[in-house]
Design a protein around this motif. Structure first.
Motif, mmCIF file in Angstrom:
data_model
loop_
_atom_site.group_PDB
_atom_site.id
_atom_site.type_symbol
_atom_site.label_atom_id
_atom_site.label_comp_id
_atom_site.label_asym_id
_atom_site.label_seq_id
_atom_site.Cartn_x
_atom_site.Cartn_y
_atom_site.Cartn_z
ATOM 1 N N MET A 302 0.050 6.553 3.425
ATOM 2 C CA MET A 302 1.431 6.460 2.619
ATOM 3 C C MET A 302 1.380 5.042 2.004
ATOM 4 O O MET A 302 1.190 3.969 2.443
ATOM 5 C CB MET A 302 2.467 6.136 3.652
ATOM 6 C CG MET A 302 2.923 7.671 4.492
ATOM 7 S SD MET A 302 3.985 7.351 5.572
ATOM 8 C CE MET A 302 3.994 8.976 6.382
ATOM 9 N N LYS A 303 1.097 5.245 0.531
ATOM 10 C CA LYS A 303 0.935 3.969 -0.188
ATOM 11 C C LYS A 303 2.118 3.263 -0.217
ATOM 12 O O LYS A 303 1.921 1.931 -0.094
ATOM 13 C CB LYS A 303 0.812 4.607 -1.614
ATOM 14 C CG LYS A 303 -0.507 5.181 -1.946
ATOM 15 C CD LYS A 303 -0.625 5.755 -3.393
ATOM 16 C CE LYS A 303 -1.816 6.406 -3.545
ATOM 17 N NZ LYS A 303 -1.871 6.922 -5.078
ATOM 18 N N ARG A 304 3.468 3.769 -0.060
ATOM 19 C CA ARG A 304 4.479 2.713 -0.124
ATOM 20 C C ARG A 304 4.624 1.885 1.313
ATOM 21 O O ARG A 304 4.852 0.715 1.400
ATOM 22 C CB ARG A 304 5.846 3.567 -0.057
ATOM 23 C CG ARG A 304 6.090 4.139 -1.637
ATOM 24 C CD ARG A 304 7.159 4.988 -1.796
ATOM 25 N NE ARG A 304 7.430 5.488 -2.883
ATOM 26 C CZ ARG A 304 8.393 6.318 -3.407
ATOM 27 N NH1 ARG A 304 9.292 6.491 -2.321
ATOM 28 N NH2 ARG A 304 8.623 6.803 -4.479
ATOM 29 N N PHE A 305 4.291 2.600 2.348
ATOM 30 C CA PHE A 305 4.247 1.871 3.616
ATOM 31 C C PHE A 305 2.955 0.779 3.619
ATOM 32 O O PHE A 305 3.385 -0.280 4.348
ATOM 33 C CB PHE A 305 3.882 3.112 4.796
ATOM 34 C CG PHE A 305 3.751 2.158 6.101
ATOM 35 C CD1 PHE A 305 4.769 1.544 6.951
ATOM 36 C CD2 PHE A 305 2.631 2.161 6.630
ATOM 37 C CE1 PHE A 305 4.601 0.820 8.095
ATOM 38 C CE2 PHE A 305 2.210 1.768 7.933
ATOM 39 C CZ PHE A 305 3.246 1.033 8.645
ATOM 40 N N LYS A 306 1.999 1.125 2.968
ATOM 41 C CA LYS A 306 0.847 0.085 2.926
ATOM 42 C C LYS A 306 1.181 -0.948 2.255
ATOM 43 O O LYS A 306 0.979 -2.181 2.520
ATOM 44 C CB LYS A 306 -0.302 0.753 2.431
ATOM 45 C CG LYS A 306 -1.542 0.130 2.337
ATOM 46 C CD LYS A 306 -2.845 0.942 1.881
ATOM 47 C CE LYS A 306 -4.191 -0.091 1.914
ATOM 48 N NZ LYS A 306 -5.046 0.795 1.319
ATOM 49 N N SER A 307 1.877 -0.798 0.748
ATOM 50 C CA SER A 307 2.394 -1.885 0.192
ATOM 51 C C SER A 307 3.424 -2.717 0.935
ATOM 52 O O SER A 307 3.570 -3.916 0.809
ATOM 53 C CB SER A 307 3.041 -1.261 -1.255
ATOM 54 O OG SER A 307 3.394 -2.310 -1.972
ATOM 55 N N TRP A 308 4.334 -2.054 1.551
ATOM 56 C CA TRP A 308 5.519 -2.844 2.388
ATOM 57 C C TRP A 308 4.918 -3.663 3.325
ATOM 58 O O TRP A 308 5.269 -4.690 3.412
ATOM 59 C CB TRP A 308 6.511 -1.647 2.852
ATOM 60 C CG TRP A 308 7.576 -2.129 3.807
ATOM 61 C CD1 TRP A 308 8.562 -2.840 3.300
ATOM 62 C CD2 TRP A 308 7.394 -2.460 5.108
ATOM 63 N NE1 TRP A 308 9.305 -3.153 4.507
ATOM 64 C CE2 TRP A 308 8.757 -2.924 5.589
ATOM 65 C CE3 TRP A 308 6.306 -2.231 6.406
ATOM 66 C CZ2 TRP A 308 8.594 -3.479 6.958
ATOM 67 C CZ3 TRP A 308 6.677 -2.375 7.478
ATOM 68 C CH2 TRP A 308 7.965 -2.942 7.989
ATOM 69 N N LEU A 309 3.854 -3.117 3.977
ATOM 70 C CA LEU A 309 3.230 -3.982 5.462
ATOM 71 C C LEU A 309 2.530 -5.162 4.646
ATOM 72 O O LEU A 309 2.478 -6.261 5.183
ATOM 73 C CB LEU A 309 2.428 -3.064 6.073
ATOM 74 C CG LEU A 309 1.640 -3.766 7.322
ATOM 75 C CD1 LEU A 309 2.814 -4.144 8.193
ATOM 76 C CD2 LEU A 309 0.716 -2.728 8.056
ATOM 77 N N ASN A 311 2.981 -6.545 1.688
ATOM 78 C CA ASN A 311 3.999 -7.787 1.083
ATOM 79 C C ASN A 311 4.480 -8.361 2.366
ATOM 80 O O ASN A 311 4.849 -9.747 2.286
ATOM 81 C CB ASN A 311 5.026 -7.025 0.654
ATOM 82 C CG ASN A 311 4.620 -6.423 -0.648
ATOM 83 O OD1 ASN A 311 3.699 -6.936 -1.286
ATOM 84 N ND2 ASN A 311 5.089 -5.535 -1.134
ATOM 85 N N LYS A 312 4.890 -7.851 3.586
ATOM 86 C CA LYS A 312 5.366 -8.356 4.903
ATOM 87 C C LYS A 312 4.191 -9.395 5.400
ATOM 88 O O LYS A 312 4.915 -10.585 5.812
ATOM 89 C CB LYS A 312 5.890 -7.383 5.799
ATOM 90 C CG LYS A 312 6.850 -6.675 5.583
ATOM 91 C CD LYS A 312 8.223 -7.490 5.661
ATOM 92 C CE LYS A 312 9.546 -6.533 5.326
ATOM 93 N NZ LYS A 312 10.736 -7.453 5.514
ATOM 94 N N VAL A 313 3.189 -8.896 5.336
ATOM 95 C CA VAL A 313 2.089 -9.829 5.766
ATOM 96 C C VAL A 313 1.818 -11.148 4.907
ATOM 97 O O VAL A 313 1.885 -12.364 5.203
ATOM 98 C CB VAL A 313 0.690 -9.147 6.013
ATOM 99 C CG1 VAL A 313 -0.294 -10.075 6.268
ATOM 100 C CG2 VAL A 313 0.949 -8.253 6.997
ATOM 101 N N ALA A 314 1.948 -10.717 3.612
ATOM 102 C CA ALA A 314 1.740 -12.001 2.484
ATOM 103 C C ALA A 314 2.893 -12.980 2.615
ATOM 104 O O ALA A 314 2.584 -14.090 2.510
ATOM 105 C CB ALA A 314 1.461 -11.402 1.153
ATOM 106 N N ASP A 315 4.144 -12.274 2.922
ATOM 107 C CA ASP A 315 5.269 -13.347 2.975
ATOM 108 C C ASP A 315 5.121 -14.036 4.213
ATOM 109 O O ASP A 315 5.635 -15.303 4.167
ATOM 110 C CB ASP A 315 6.423 -12.565 2.977
ATOM 111 C CG ASP A 315 6.815 -11.633 1.552
ATOM 112 O OD1 ASP A 315 6.092 -12.075 0.587
ATOM 113 O OD2 ASP A 315 7.747 -10.458 1.386
ATOM 114 N N SER A 316 4.712 -13.466 5.291
ATOM 115 C CA SER A 316 4.597 -14.251 6.436
ATOM 116 C C SER A 316 3.832 -15.294 6.518
ATOM 117 O O SER A 316 3.719 -16.362 7.103
ATOM 118 C CB SER A 316 4.495 -13.242 7.674
ATOM 119 O OG SER A 316 4.174 -13.936 8.866
ATOM 120 N N ALA A 317 2.430 -14.849 5.899
ATOM 121 C CA ALA A 317 1.431 -16.085 5.518
ATOM 122 C C ALA A 317 2.110 -17.360 4.752
ATOM 123 O O ALA A 317 1.809 -18.505 4.830
ATOM 124 C CB ALA A 317 0.309 -15.244 4.948
#
Length: 353
Positions: A302-309, A311-317
């Motif tokens: 799922m490309k959207r799930f991969k992109s969402w995750l 982004n979440k990891v990047a925002d958290s970092a």
């Protein structure tokens, strides 16, 4: 000594050659599945709940994520049994033993039905391009299935006694009357076999149809989103069938042995491995592995799930690095302030003895 345990507990002779090494290996694997599978399914659940478009596929994925999360933690009593030399531990309590049996069996069968429902709806979308199964139809099917499960489990509980033995490592129902064993096995085979057969048929039709239509220019399956979704559901169903195949096999072997009048563990479960490991691996371990691997399919398919995750990891970092930077700056300001104030204090101490 079985007399020190409740009547439903049976500690069988494990044999002189028994060593707990493989028990520890299986228990450690289950711990790893819990540490990865439970958080991963919760993350996937958060993603599906946050989607604005709550279509049928999204609703099914939400239900599957909930079931998989429960699966990844409900095996803890079995894990403790394997770590403690196959003593019952939590299963020593009859309410816990009964609750685990009903809960784990229900979520296992409910998971089978959800995968079956997903594969059937996707197969219909491929075979009949302009036909879509409505949510109402799926909800009615789900309610009917749950009602049938409750009815079958009630019949099974009424004609059975609850048992735990150290061979299987979990709680199960066994017929009060030996002649009813075939009835219980028939009920169990119906609950397990029907969803499995339907899922397999849907998987075959979906796979053949996609392979056939990939050469057709005007086929609806050529649409990128529909084709990718169909492949994802095919892989999802294939993983389900693969992980549950050992359980289907040993259930069939057990049913065959009852039909021919054999007494368990004869003839198929008399070997050391089949008696001590076949049931716990097929029923519990592979079920947990299936629930743990599903989030990986979400991520890679799922490309959207991969992109969402991502982004979440990047925002958290970014948030973490920003907080660390602010902390460093605050520390430097404190040090500089203390150095600036120290000479003034020293001058003040010279003036005021």
């Amino acid at each position: 000594d079985n007399k020190t345990f409740p009547p439903h507990i049976y500690l069988t002779d494990l044999g002189d050659t028994f060593t707990p090494v493989w028990d520890y290996v299986l228990a450690t694997l289950m711990v790893l599945c819990t540490l990865f599978g439970a958080p991963a399914n919760l993350i996937a659940l958060k993603y599906f709940l946050g989607k604005r478009k709550r279509d049928l596929a999204t609703s099914l994925y939400i239900a599957i994520c909930v079931v998989d999360t429960v699966t990844c933690v409900s095996h803890v009593p079995v894990m403790l049994v394997l770590f403690r030399g196959r003593f019952p531990v939590l299963f020593n309590l009859v309410p816990v033993c009964a609750a685990w049996k009903l809960l784990f069996s229900f979520i296992q069968q409910f998971s089978m039905f959800m995968v079956t429902l997903m594969s059937v709806t996707r197969t219909l979308a491929i075979v009949i391009p302009f036909y879509r199964v409505s949510k109402k139809t799926c909800i009615i099917s789900l309610l009917v299935y749950v009602a049938l499960l409750i009815a079958i489990d009630s019949i099974e509980a009424a004609i059975s006694d609850l048992y735990y033995d150290s061979d299987s490592c979990f709680c199960y129902f066994s017929a009060k009357n030996p002649h009813w064993g075939i009835v219980i096995e028939a009920l169990w085979s119906t609950k397990v076999g029907v969803p499995a057969i339907i899922s397999f048929i849907s998987f075959v039709i979906m796979t053949v149809r996609m392979f056939h239509n990939k050469h057709l220019e005007n086929s609806p399956v050529k649409e990128g989103h529909l084709k990718r979704a169909a492949v994802t559901v095919s892989l999802f169903t294939a993983l389900f069938l693969l992980c549950n195949l050992p359980f289907f096999i040993i259930t069939a072997l057990y049913a065959i042995s009852l039909c021919f009048g054999y007494t368990y563990p004869e003839p198929f479960f008399s070997s050391h491995f089949m008696r001590l490991y076949s049931w716990v691996i097929a029923k519990v371990v592979f079920t947990v592995i299936n629930a743990t691997l599903n989030p990986l399919l979400y991520y890679f398919r799922m490309k959207r799930f991969k992109s969402w995750l991502s982004n979440k990891v990047a925002d958290s970092a970014t948030s973490t690095s920003r907080a660390s930077g602010d902390l460093i700056v605050a520390s430097l300001k404190t040090v500089m302030f203390s150095r600036a104030v120290t000479p003034e204090i020293q001058e003040q101490s010279k003036v005021d003895p």
